[in-house]
Design an enzyme around this catalytic site. Structure first.
Site, PDB file in Angstrom:
ATOM      1  N   ILE A 152       0.715  -1.315   0.019  1.00 33.42           N
ATOM      2  CA  ILE A 152       0.094  -0.174   0.120  1.00 33.42           C
ATOM      3  C   ILE A 152       0.899   1.454   0.158  1.00 33.42           C
ATOM      4  O   ILE A 152       0.321   2.441  -0.404  1.00 33.42           O
ATOM      5  CB  ILE A 152      -0.972   0.060   1.182  1.00 33.42           C
ATOM      6  CG1 ILE A 152      -2.338   0.876   0.808  1.00 33.42           C
ATOM      7  CG2 ILE A 152      -0.148   0.363   2.377  1.00 33.42           C
ATOM      8  CD1 ILE A 152      -3.277   0.735   1.964  1.00 33.42           C
ATOM      9  N   ASN A 186      -2.243   0.909  15.939  1.00 31.20           N
ATOM     10  CA  ASN A 186      -2.910   0.441  17.475  1.00 31.20           C
ATOM     11  C   ASN A 186      -3.086   1.646  18.173  1.00 31.20           C
ATOM     12  O   ASN A 186      -2.795   2.938  17.738  1.00 31.20           O
ATOM     13  CB  ASN A 186      -2.012  -0.399  17.845  1.00 31.20           C
ATOM     14  CG  ASN A 186      -0.378   0.229  18.270  1.00 31.20           C
ATOM     15  OD1 ASN A 186      -0.496   1.203  18.882  1.00 31.20           O
ATOM     16  ND2 ASN A 186       0.699  -0.427  17.435  1.00 31.20           N
ATOM     17  N   ASP A 219       1.419  -0.901   9.516  1.00 33.16           N
ATOM     18  CA  ASP A 219       1.635   0.150  10.313  1.00 33.16           C
ATOM     19  C   ASP A 219       3.300   0.435  10.278  1.00 33.16           C
ATOM     20  O   ASP A 219       3.778   1.530   9.945  1.00 33.16           O
ATOM     21  CB  ASP A 219       1.328  -0.199  11.855  1.00 33.16           C
ATOM     22  CG  ASP A 219       1.318   1.046  12.562  1.00 33.16           C
ATOM     23  OD1 ASP A 219       1.409   2.143  12.126  1.00 33.16           O
ATOM     24  OD2 ASP A 219       1.062   1.015  13.819  1.00 33.16           O
ATOM     25  N   SER A 244      -7.292  -5.235  10.547  1.00 36.79           N
ATOM     26  CA  SER A 244      -7.359  -6.235  11.740  1.00 36.79           C
ATOM     27  C   SER A 244      -7.022  -7.624  11.089  1.00 36.79           C
ATOM     28  O   SER A 244      -7.330  -8.728  12.156  1.00 36.79           O
ATOM     29  CB  SER A 244      -8.622  -6.367  12.217  1.00 36.79           C
ATOM     30  OG  SER A 244      -8.841  -5.271  13.181  1.00 36.79           O
ATOM     31  N   THR A 245      -6.965  -7.980  10.039  1.00 37.91           N
ATOM     32  CA  THR A 245      -6.864  -9.301   9.465  1.00 37.91           C
ATOM     33  C   THR A 245      -5.265  -9.900   9.710  1.00 37.91           C
ATOM     34  O   THR A 245      -4.982 -10.938   8.970  1.00 37.91           O
ATOM     35  CB  THR A 245      -7.146  -9.598   7.810  1.00 37.91           C
ATOM     36  OG1 THR A 245      -6.350  -8.969   7.216  1.00 37.91           O
ATOM     37  CG2 THR A 245      -8.436  -9.123   7.794  1.00 37.91           C
ATOM     38  N   GLY A 246      -4.457  -9.278  10.002  1.00 37.00           N
ATOM     39  CA  GLY A 246      -2.755  -9.521  10.352  1.00 37.00           C
ATOM     40  C   GLY A 246      -2.596  -9.968  11.751  1.00 37.00           C
ATOM     41  O   GLY A 246      -3.358 -10.828  12.313  1.00 37.00           O
ATOM     42  N   ILE A 247      -1.993  -9.143  12.362  1.00 38.01           N
ATOM     43  CA  ILE A 247      -1.643  -9.504  13.894  1.00 38.01           C
ATOM     44  C   ILE A 247      -2.653  -9.517  14.659  1.00 38.01           C
ATOM     45  O   ILE A 247      -2.883 -10.220  15.730  1.00 38.01           O
ATOM     46  CB  ILE A 247      -0.605  -8.288  14.279  1.00 38.01           C
ATOM     47  CG1 ILE A 247       0.816  -8.362  13.591  1.00 38.01           C
ATOM     48  CG2 ILE A 247      -0.374  -8.316  15.727  1.00 38.01           C
ATOM     49  CD1 ILE A 247       1.553  -7.255  13.648  1.00 38.01           C
ATOM     50  N   TYR A 248      -3.834  -8.689  14.306  1.00 39.14           N
ATOM     51  CA  TYR A 248      -5.090  -8.819  15.418  1.00 39.14           C
ATOM     52  C   TYR A 248      -6.038 -10.043  14.994  1.00 39.14           C
ATOM     53  O   TYR A 248      -6.940 -10.296  15.453  1.00 39.14           O
ATOM     54  CB  TYR A 248      -5.600  -7.269  15.089  1.00 39.14           C
ATOM     55  CG  TYR A 248      -5.109  -6.120  15.923  1.00 39.14           C
ATOM     56  CD1 TYR A 248      -4.187  -6.431  16.667  1.00 39.14           C
ATOM     57  CD2 TYR A 248      -5.818  -5.140  15.695  1.00 39.14           C
ATOM     58  CE1 TYR A 248      -3.461  -5.343  17.096  1.00 39.14           C
ATOM     59  CE2 TYR A 248      -5.100  -4.073  16.400  1.00 39.14           C
ATOM     60  CZ  TYR A 248      -4.078  -4.181  17.223  1.00 39.14           C
ATOM     61  OH  TYR A 248      -3.597  -2.901  17.963  1.00 39.14           O
TER      62      TYR A 248
END
Ligand code: AR6
Length: 172
Positions: A12, A25, A35, A122-126
């Protein structure tokens, strides 16, 4: 409106848009995943602006969003939103994810942004389930892509997410 929604695969930080959404976060101080990539590519002015927001309002709640400049990124703004951490789905996670997308569009409207790129918040680390996240994202994007918005890029990093979105968008 669906002709304005573009599905892309890649990084991105390399795709030009007036605003790039960051999956941040609550601390707004950076992290891993998208991030980390945004702060690395954008340079230190983004972090300095995040610090200033922290000083003013003490970070960013889950489901909310804040806006900064974009430093060296091929963009004018970064919209930092905080998606939910997935804890099994019984803690309001879908509503929080929906709210995160809505708050990004609130800022898009407020700043009269015409093109914006979303990562798969939210679909990675979260660990939010990818299919449900994609359904929520597409619903809000369809609802909120107003006549004033020229393009909304959904930028998938992983082939799995790209395939999920391709399937959903092909059914529209
Ligand atoms: N371009 C586009 N998408 C990316 C990129 C990139 N360069 N890098 C990763 N992704 P994540 P979250 C995808 O983990 O789940 C951070 O530490 C990735 O494949 O970045 O919301 C924050 O500071 C996934 O599909 O964000 C928070 O602490 C999507 O971006 C926490 O992670 C989101 O994955 C937020 O977790």
């Amino acid at each position: 409106m669906s002709d304005k929604i573009k599905l892309l695969q890649g990084d991105i930080t390399k795709i030009a848009a007036e605003a790039i959404v960051n999956a941040a976060n609550s601390s707004l101080l950076g992290g891993g995943g998208v991030d980390g990539a945004i702060h690395r590519a954008g340079g230190k002015t983004i972090l300095a602006e995040c610090q200033a927001i922290r000083d003013r309002q003490g970070g960013c709640n889950e489901g909310d969003a804040v806006i900064t400049g974009a430093g060296n990124l091929p963009a004018r703004y970064v919209i930092h939103t905080v998606g939910p951490v997935w804890h099994g789905g019984q803690n309001g996670e879908p509503a929080v994810l929906r709210s995160a997308y809505h708050r990004c569009f609130d800022l898009t409207d407020q700043y009269a942004i015409k093109t914006l790129s979303f990562p798969n918040i939210s679909t990675g680390i979260y660990r939010f389930p990818k299919k449900l996240a994609a359904q929520i994202a597409v619903e809000v994007i369809l609802e909120r892509t107003s006549a004033d918005i020229e393009a909304v890029n959904i930028v998938c990093f992983e082939p799995e997410n790209y395939a999920i979105y391709r399937d959903l968008l092909d059914k529209l």
